[in-house]
Write a protein that holds these residues in place. Structure first.
Motif, PDB file in Angstrom:
ATOM      1  N   SER A   1      40.060  35.930  36.893  1.00  0.00           N
ATOM      2  CA  SER A   1      41.324  36.470  37.381  1.00  0.00           C
ATOM      3  C   SER A   1      41.836  35.597  38.519  1.00  0.00           C
ATOM      4  O   SER A   1      41.071  34.859  39.142  1.00  0.00           O
ATOM      5  CB  SER A   1      41.164  37.922  37.863  1.00  0.00           C
TER       6      SER A   1
ATOM      7  N   VAL B   1      47.064  35.206  29.120  1.00  0.00           N
ATOM      8  CA  VAL B   1      47.058  35.997  30.348  1.00  0.00           C
ATOM      9  C   VAL B   1      48.163  37.032  30.356  1.00  0.00           C
ATOM     10  O   VAL B   1      49.121  36.937  29.594  1.00  0.00           O
ATOM     11  CB  VAL B   1      47.227  35.096  31.600  1.00  0.00           C
TER      12      VAL B   1
ATOM     13  N   TRP C   1      33.462  34.502  36.972  1.00  0.00           N
ATOM     14  CA  TRP C   1      32.751  35.696  36.550  1.00  0.00           C
ATOM     15  C   TRP C   1      31.247  35.440  36.662  1.00  0.00           C
ATOM     16  O   TRP C   1      30.804  34.296  36.584  1.00  0.00           O
ATOM     17  CB  TRP C   1      33.148  36.103  35.127  1.00  0.00           C
TER      18      TRP C   1
ATOM     19  N   ARG D   1      49.679  38.318  39.546  1.00  0.00           N
ATOM     20  CA  ARG D   1      48.296  38.437  39.071  1.00  0.00           C
ATOM     21  C   ARG D   1      48.172  37.879  37.654  1.00  0.00           C
ATOM     22  O   ARG D   1      49.009  38.168  36.802  1.00  0.00           O
ATOM     23  CB  ARG D   1      47.848  39.893  39.068  1.00  0.00           C
ATOM     24  N   TRP D   2      47.122  37.112  37.447  1.00  0.00           N
ATOM     25  CA  TRP D   2      46.770  36.608  36.132  1.00  0.00           C
ATOM     26  C   TRP D   2      45.402  37.178  35.787  1.00  0.00           C
ATOM     27  O   TRP D   2      44.440  36.976  36.529  1.00  0.00           O
ATOM     28  CB  TRP D   2      46.688  35.084  36.115  1.00  0.00           C
ATOM     29  N   ASP D   3      45.316  37.902  34.670  1.00  0.00           N
ATOM     30  CA  ASP D   3      44.046  38.440  34.176  1.00  0.00           C
ATOM     31  C   ASP D   3      43.873  37.957  32.751  1.00  0.00           C
ATOM     32  O   ASP D   3      44.775  38.123  31.929  1.00  0.00           O
ATOM     33  CB  ASP D   3      44.051  39.971  34.189  1.00  0.00           C
ATOM     34  N   SER D   4      42.735  37.357  32.470  1.00  0.00           N
ATOM     35  CA  SER D   4      42.497  36.881  31.112  1.00  0.00           C
ATOM     36  C   SER D   4      42.232  38.069  30.195  1.00  0.00           C
ATOM     37  O   SER D   4      41.638  39.068  30.599  1.00  0.00           O
ATOM     38  CB  SER D   4      41.331  35.899  31.087  1.00  0.00           C
TER      39      SER D   4
END
Length: 141
Positions: free
Chosen positions: A96, A129, A14, A112-115
């Protein structure tokens, strides 16, 4: 000949201030450089990862760690691959991640992994996640 599986994707950092970004990139580089290489890696290895390090040379605000490898029918051991990938994610800074799995027999899948907070830091311990998967296609000719 056994069916071939292709796995590829990216892990995204990020944006932030330059000192903070440099620190995160240094940690991520150290973790990736510590991965097994050559014949020592059954699923996740150093050679399959790459990233841009210098601003303006493929790096604008967010660093992207990209990866890819071909395997012999990895879908039969997919839970082990995911386990090793998540162990790697636990050690990295990221916002991500996406993994594409292309199989000859079972089509294409996207994971997909999104925090939850928009970022993950290694010192946080467990992954927080949401992992979703999508499936495309069927039998390939």
């Amino acid at each position: 000949m056994q069916p071939e599986s292709i796995v590829y994707g990216c892990i995204r950092d990020w944006p932030g201030d330059s000192m903070e970004c440099r620190m995160r990139r240094a940690v991520n580089r150290k973790v990736l450089d510590s991965l097994p290489q050559g014949e020592a890696w059954p699923f996740i290895g150093r050679e399959m990862f790459s990233r841009c390090e210098q601003a303006g040379a493929g790096l604008y605000q967010s660093q992207v760690i990209h990866f890819g490898a071909s395997y012999q029918a990895i879908e039969y051991e997919w839970s082990l691959w995911v386990e090793q990938f998540e162990n790697l994610l636990r050690r990295l800074y990221w916002a991500s991640a996406v993994v594409h799995l292309e199989t000859e027999l079972n089509g294409c899948h996207t994971f997909r992994w999104d925090s939850e907070r928009g970022y993950h830091a290694p010192h946080e311990g467990d992954l927080r996640v949401r992992c979703a998967w999508e499936r495309e296609g069927g039998l390939r000719n």
